[in-house]
Design a protein around this motif. Structure first.
Motif, PDB file in Angstrom:
ATOM      1  N   UNK A 214       0.845  -1.198   0.000  1.00  0.00           N
ATOM      2  CA  UNK A 214       0.000   0.000   0.000  1.00  0.00           C
ATOM      3  C   UNK A 214       0.876   1.242   0.000  1.00  0.00           C
ATOM      4  N   UNK A 215       0.627   2.149  -0.923  1.00  0.00           N
ATOM      5  CA  UNK A 215       1.425   3.379  -0.931  1.00  0.00           C
ATOM      6  C   UNK A 215       1.068   4.276   0.258  1.00  0.00           C
ATOM      7  N   UNK A 216       2.071   4.800   0.876  1.00  0.00           N
ATOM      8  CA  UNK A 216       1.841   5.704   2.004  1.00  0.00           C
ATOM      9  C   UNK A 216       1.562   7.114   1.508  1.00  0.00           C
ATOM     10  N   UNK A 217       2.200   7.433   0.408  1.00  0.00           N
ATOM     11  CA  UNK A 217       2.072   8.791  -0.127  1.00  0.00           C
ATOM     12  C   UNK A 217       1.727   8.700  -1.596  1.00  0.00           C
ATOM     13  N   UNK A 218       0.754   9.453  -1.979  1.00  0.00           N
ATOM     14  CA  UNK A 218       0.333   9.393  -3.378  1.00  0.00           C
ATOM     15  C   UNK A 218       0.684  10.664  -4.145  1.00  0.00           C
ATOM     16  N   UNK A 219       1.347  11.549  -3.483  1.00  0.00           N
ATOM     17  CA  UNK A 219       1.747  12.776  -4.180  1.00  0.00           C
ATOM     18  C   UNK A 219       2.824  12.447  -5.208  1.00  0.00           C
ATOM     19  N   UNK A 220       2.814  13.165  -6.324  1.00  0.00           N
ATOM     20  CA  UNK A 220       3.880  12.937  -7.311  1.00  0.00           C
ATOM     21  C   UNK A 220       5.229  13.414  -6.761  1.00  0.00           C
ATOM     22  N   UNK A 221       6.251  12.661  -7.092  1.00  0.00           N
ATOM     23  CA  UNK A 221       7.591  13.015  -6.610  1.00  0.00           C
ATOM     24  C   UNK A 221       8.357  13.694  -7.742  1.00  0.00           C
ATOM     25  N   UNK A 222       8.911  14.844  -7.434  1.00  0.00           N
ATOM     26  CA  UNK A 222       9.659  15.560  -8.461  1.00  0.00           C
ATOM     27  C   UNK A 222      11.022  15.947  -7.929  1.00  0.00           C
ATOM     28  N   UNK A 223      11.919  16.099  -8.860  1.00  0.00           N
ATOM     29  CA  UNK A 223      13.286  16.441  -8.467  1.00  0.00           C
ATOM     30  C   UNK A 223      13.345  17.899  -8.009  1.00  0.00           C
ATOM     31  N   UNK A 224      13.895  18.091  -6.855  1.00  0.00           N
ATOM     32  CA  UNK A 224      14.044  19.461  -6.350  1.00  0.00           C
ATOM     33  C   UNK A 224      15.413  19.622  -5.712  1.00  0.00           C
ATOM     34  N   UNK A 225      15.793  20.865  -5.637  1.00  0.00           N
ATOM     35  CA  UNK A 225      17.006  21.212  -4.899  1.00  0.00           C
ATOM     36  C   UNK A 225      16.602  22.183  -3.812  1.00  0.00           C
ATOM     37  N   UNK A 226      16.989  21.872  -2.632  1.00  0.00           N
ATOM     38  CA  UNK A 226      16.525  22.680  -1.501  1.00  0.00           C
ATOM     39  C   UNK A 226      17.710  23.104  -0.644  1.00  0.00           C
ATOM     40  N   UNK A 227      17.455  24.132   0.100  1.00  0.00           N
ATOM     41  CA  UNK A 227      18.412  24.524   1.138  1.00  0.00           C
ATOM     42  C   UNK A 227      17.645  24.607   2.444  1.00  0.00           C
ATOM     43  N   UNK A 228      18.331  24.248   3.490  1.00  0.00           N
ATOM     44  CA  UNK A 228      17.701  24.313   4.804  1.00  0.00           C
ATOM     45  C   UNK A 228      18.085  25.650   5.441  1.00  0.00           C
ATOM     46  N   UNK A 229      17.080  26.409   5.810  1.00  0.00           N
ATOM     47  CA  UNK A 229      17.334  27.745   6.352  1.00  0.00           C
ATOM     48  C   UNK A 229      18.002  27.637   7.719  1.00  0.00           C
ATOM     49  N   UNK A 230      17.432  26.812   8.558  1.00  0.00           N
ATOM     50  CA  UNK A 230      18.027  26.618   9.882  1.00  0.00           C
ATOM     51  C   UNK A 230      19.035  25.472   9.804  1.00  0.00           C
ATOM     52  N   UNK A 231      19.716  25.265  10.895  1.00  0.00           N
ATOM     53  CA  UNK A 231      20.697  24.176  10.896  1.00  0.00           C
ATOM     54  C   UNK A 231      20.050  22.830  11.215  1.00  0.00           C
ATOM     55  N   UNK A 232      18.822  22.878  11.663  1.00  0.00           N
ATOM     56  CA  UNK A 232      18.135  21.644  12.020  1.00  0.00           C
ATOM     57  C   UNK A 232      17.352  21.114  10.826  1.00  0.00           C
ATOM     58  N   UNK A 233      17.313  19.804  10.783  1.00  0.00           N
ATOM     59  CA  UNK A 233      16.475  19.170   9.755  1.00  0.00           C
ATOM     60  C   UNK A 233      15.143  18.845  10.414  1.00  0.00           C
ATOM     61  N   UNK A 234      14.093  19.351   9.823  1.00  0.00           N
ATOM     62  CA  UNK A 234      12.778  19.168  10.431  1.00  0.00           C
ATOM     63  C   UNK A 234      11.948  18.223   9.576  1.00  0.00           C
ATOM     64  N   UNK A 235      11.373  17.242  10.241  1.00  0.00           N
ATOM     65  CA  UNK A 235      10.434  16.348   9.545  1.00  0.00           C
ATOM     66  C   UNK A 235       9.044  16.661  10.081  1.00  0.00           C
ATOM     67  N   UNK A 236       8.118  17.004   9.204  1.00  0.00           N
ATOM     68  CA  UNK A 236       6.767  17.343   9.676  1.00  0.00           C
ATOM     69  C   UNK A 236       6.157  16.201  10.504  1.00  0.00           C
ATOM     70  N   UNK A 237       5.379  16.618  11.476  1.00  0.00           N
ATOM     71  CA  UNK A 237       4.816  15.634  12.404  1.00  0.00           C
ATOM     72  C   UNK A 237       3.935  14.615  11.679  1.00  0.00           C
ATOM     73  N   UNK A 238       3.108  15.106  10.782  1.00  0.00           N
ATOM     74  CA  UNK A 238       2.188  14.211  10.072  1.00  0.00           C
ATOM     75  C   UNK A 238       2.975  13.183   9.248  1.00  0.00           C
ATOM     76  N   UNK A 239       4.015  13.666   8.620  1.00  0.00           N
ATOM     77  CA  UNK A 239       4.819  12.768   7.791  1.00  0.00           C
ATOM     78  C   UNK A 239       5.546  11.723   8.657  1.00  0.00           C
ATOM     79  N   UNK A 240       6.005  12.156   9.818  1.00  0.00           N
ATOM     80  CA  UNK A 240       6.671  11.216  10.728  1.00  0.00           C
ATOM     81  C   UNK A 240       5.707  10.124  11.161  1.00  0.00           C
TER      82      UNK A 240
END
Lengths: 508, 77
Positions: A214-240
């Motif tokens: 069963x897929x957990x996520x049905x959103x399309x995945x696309x290639x992105x390049x990101x920068x993290x503004x803060x030094x911490x890596x944050x994982x959203x609560x819902x996603x966790x």
């Protein structure tokens, strides 16, 4: 004398006639009897009544001659005499006369002492007249009588005595068969069902192999390049919470890939030993790694694309948090506005193309370098100015067509963006071109690999390693980044791949 | 005595190189080689015994050849 002679002749003739008559009578009697001695026994029940038998203590019916003898009263009397004679002391007897073992057929035990005469016919007649040993035990006599009665009934109802089969084989089939026959009859209807059963069993494994996840996520995945503004890596609560039900291996792999993606500031890359090593799973078997990645893909957390026979890329689902992350392209575009955008990732790559201006400093447009520098940008503004000058010095080697220079961090673009916002577009243009050129080089190398064959390509690789060792020193072989750079350069030369300038001009 | 210790370290690299199956293992061996070379140079200075020089060259050559036999890493990441 003549009278005497005549009398004697008359007596002789009369005697002859009487003898002849007697013989005829005997012959008639014999003619009326059944032809085979076996039949005599079957007639016995008819000729002898039951009471007569009871009178006889030892019915000797195991031998035909004995049966005949029993019919004669004088013989029986004689036997009784013998029986009486056996009453004498044991010491007076001859041991061989009475203790001789009785002759028995091997099938006699099945008759329970009701021996069949025809079975024993081949034996010589017994000389000893001791019937005491041949006589059946007293307890079997009633049983014998019952058997004889049955025989009589059969004779009366069914067939002539001649055709009557020996009774010995009859009890065997009567005793044994019932149970097995019933089983055999019961089995055939049972056996057919098992035959079709194995077929579905064989067919089952196929659906099992096609394990549906069963897929957990049905959103399309696309290639992105990101920068993290803060030094911490944050994982959203819902996603966790969504990730929590994942099996340990998959969870580990995804988290490792996610952290790795943050470290390289993009959610995609090439699949290979380098990736496995980079995420800290170098010791994991390649098959297991592929299997886990495949399962992650099925859960909608990643995409794997095969770009050539030997190379494939992955794209990881990256939960984008606008508060802590910025997409590189968007950020470059929107920096003058100074507002983080929450636009979908798909739009990120498109804006890079329309950038109108070109900067002479092409090397600075690298995506990787740009990403890495962003977080530092705010903190180390002073250093940026110094870094801005460095790429200008590095420009000459790039002019030689060394694509490996792409991988080196080029910190210039960020400070320039801050100081001169218009320059950003120039870097974006270069960045896009460099990305396209890298793809082009990769494709050309793949083509060359297919063209020359695997073994020849391995030889070329070997030569490249020796060349790099000779020219740049042994330590370069241990430095992954520099080795890749020199190796790519070697391939570009070896396979006549156009350098960046030539490619850009050709592209127009 | 010292030369034997250095020779043993180089021979160890030589033997482990035969069992090397991945680039990661190769990298560890290469680091060992660099360290052994550095120690030898520190110990002997400019006057490195010929025996050790030959052993260093031989091990280096084998390391390079092994690198060529191992599957190439991704060229562009």
């Amino acid at each position: 004398m003549g009278i005497l002679k005549a009398i004697s002749e008359a007596v002789k003739e009369k005697a002859k006639e009487e003898i002849i008559r007697y013989l005829k009578k005997v012959a008639d009697e014999n003619g009326s009897r059944p032809p085979h001695p076996r039949d005599r026994q079957s007639e016995r029940p008819d000729r002898h009544a039951e009471p007569r038998r009871e009178e006889r203590p030892y019915p000797p019916k195991e031998r035909q001659d004995r049966t005949e003898r029993n019919d004669r009263p004088e013989r029986n009397n004689d036997r009784y005499d013998r029986q009486d004679r056996q009453d004498q002391p044991r010491s007076d007897r001859r041991p061989d006369q009475f203790e001789r073992p009785p002759q028995r057929d091997r099938l006699d035990h099945a008759d329970r002492n009701d021996r069949q005469p025809e079975r024993n016919d081949h034996r010589p007649p017994r000389t000893d007249r001791n019937d005491r040993y041949d006589a059946p035990p007293q307890e079997h006599r009633s049983w014998d009588r019952d058997r004889e009665r049955e025989k009589e009934r059969q004779q009366q109802h069914h067939q002539p005595p001649v055709q009557r089969p020996a009774p010995q084989p009859e009890p065997r089939p009567d005793i044994r068969p019932p149970a097995p026959v019933e089983q055999k009859k019961a089995e055939p209807p049972i056996t057919p069902p098992p035959a079709p059963a194995p077929q579905p069993v064989i067919a089952k494994p196929q659906p099992v192999k096609e394990e549906w996840i069963a897929p957990l996520i049905e959103e399309p995945i696309e290639k992105i390049q990101v920068t993290v503004i803060t030094q911490d890596i944050v994982i959203p609560h819902e996603f966790a919470r969504t990730l929590q039900p994942l099996p340990l291996n998959e969870y580990t792999l995804y988290i490792k890939l996610l952290l790795y993606s943050f470290s390289i500031h993009k959610n995609y890359g090439y699949l290979g030993a380098g990736l496995k090593k980079s995420v800290g799973l170098d010791e994991l078997a390649q098959e297991e790694f592929s299997r886990l990645l495949d399962r992650i893909c099925k859960r909608g957390l990643a995409i794997v694309e095969k770009i050539s026979e030997y190379q494939s890329t992955y794209t990881l689902y990256l939960p984008f948090d606008p508060e802590t992350m910025k997409k590189v392209d968007e950020k470059k575009k929107d920096e003058p506005e100074a507002e983080p955008e929450k636009a979908p990732r798909a739009k990120e790559k498109e804006p890079a193309k329309p950038a109108p201006q070109k900067q002479p400093d092409k090397q600075t447009g690298r995506p990787r370098g740009g990403k890495k520098e962003e977080p530092k940008k705010g903190k180390e503004a002073g250093r940026d100015e110094k870094k801005a000058k460095e790429p200008e010095k590095k420009q000459p080697p790039k002019g030689r067509g060394r694509p490996a220079a792409k991988e080196r961090p080029a910190p210039v673009e960020e400070p320039v963006e801050e100081m001169i916002p218009g320059r950003t577009a120039i870097h974006l243009d270069d960045d896009g071109l460099m990305k396209a050129y890298r793809t082009f080089v990769s494709m050309e190398i793949d083509k060359a690999k297919m063209r020359v064959g695997r073994s020849n390509f391995d030889k070329i690789y070997m030569e490249a390693v020796k060349y790099i060792d000779k020219k740049h020193g042994f330590k370069v072989l241990s430095d992954q980044e520099r080795f890749r750079e020199y190796l790519t350069q070697y391939y570009i030369s070896a396979f006549d791949i156009p350098d960046f300038e030539a490619w850009k001009k050709a592209k127009g | 005595m010292d030369i034997r210790i250095f020779m043993k370290s180089l021979n160890d690299i030589d033997i482990k190189l035969m069992l090397c199956k991945s680039n990661f293992q190769w990298k560890l061996l290469a680091e060992k080689y660099d360290e052994a070379e550095r120690k030898i140079q520190e110990f002997y200075g400019a006057k490195i015994p010929n025996e050790l020089t030959d052993a260093l060259g031989r091990v280096r050559l084998q390391l390079v050849e092994k690198k060529g036999h191992l599957p190439p890493e991704d060229i562009l990441v």
